[in-house]
Write a protein that holds these residues in place. Structure first.
Motif: not given
Length: 197
Positions: A34-45, A114-119, A135-138
């Motif tokens: 849940l820490h480091g280089f990642q998107p926002r915290r997921p609802s479940e992991h 749609r994936f690109c637009e979502a990013l 997000w810029m990395a993606l």
């Protein structure tokens, strides 16, 4: 590995994974996933190994602009693909690359456009936060592996997203001005969440 789930199905999805003998996370908020280089915290992991976790994200937090397609036929949709679609590159040991085959079940994924637009939307929402770099990395991934392939060309993007994408692709100095302009337009038209989730 991340899955986006309809908000009212998060608990059902989590229970299904636990019943399939995925071990629950015992570290909860202290989990290194849940820490480091990642998107926002997921609802479940659910941790799979020291390096990988299976994460569930609410649709309204990640793909809020993508319409629900509960009964769509993938081959007829410009927005949704099957993870086994023949147009996708062959599967690869590298993350995010290639087709995904999970037993007899089909995973639905956004089309490349749609994936690109979502990013781009996520980049606008998380502008000037620690998530912006992720997000810029993606976006770099899209440019490197998806651009001008059988599944994606910049012309597939909707008009409002294309100027930023093309400027990013060409390395133009106006790229962040265009991002600011897009962000302001999306915010004023109600296409960005008012508060960070």
């Amino acid at each position: 590995m991340a899955f986006v789930v309809l908000d009212d199905k998060i608990s059902t999805a989590s229970c299904a994974l636990e019943q399939s003998e995925f071990p629950p996370c015992t570290q909860r908020l202290n989990c290194p996933h849940l820490h480091g280089f990642q998107p926002r915290r997921p609802s479940e992991h659910l941790p799979i190994s020291d390096e990988f976790a299976l994460s569930l994200y609410r649709k309204t937090v990640t793909l809020w602009e993508l319409e629900d397609h509960p009964t769509c036929r993938f081959e007829k949709s410009p927005d949704i693909l099957s993870s086994t679609d023949f147009r996708l590159p062959p599967s690869s040991p590298w993350p995010w690359l290639g087709t995904i085959i999970i037993g007899i079940f089909t995973v639905r994924i956004p089309s490349a456009a749609r994936f690109c637009e979502a990013l781009i939307l996520l980049l606008c929402r998380d502008y000037n936060t620690r998530y912006e770099t992720y997000w810029m990395a993606l976006m770099t991934y899209v440019l490197e592996y998806m651009d001008e392939t059988d599944i994606f060309d910049e012309k597939d993007l909707r008009d409002e997203y294309r100027p930023f994408y093309c400027a990013l692709k060409k390395g133009e100095p106006t790229v962040f001005e265009l991002l600011d302009e897009l962000r302001n337009n999306l915010s004023s038209s109600g296409h960005l969440p008012q508060e960070h989730t």
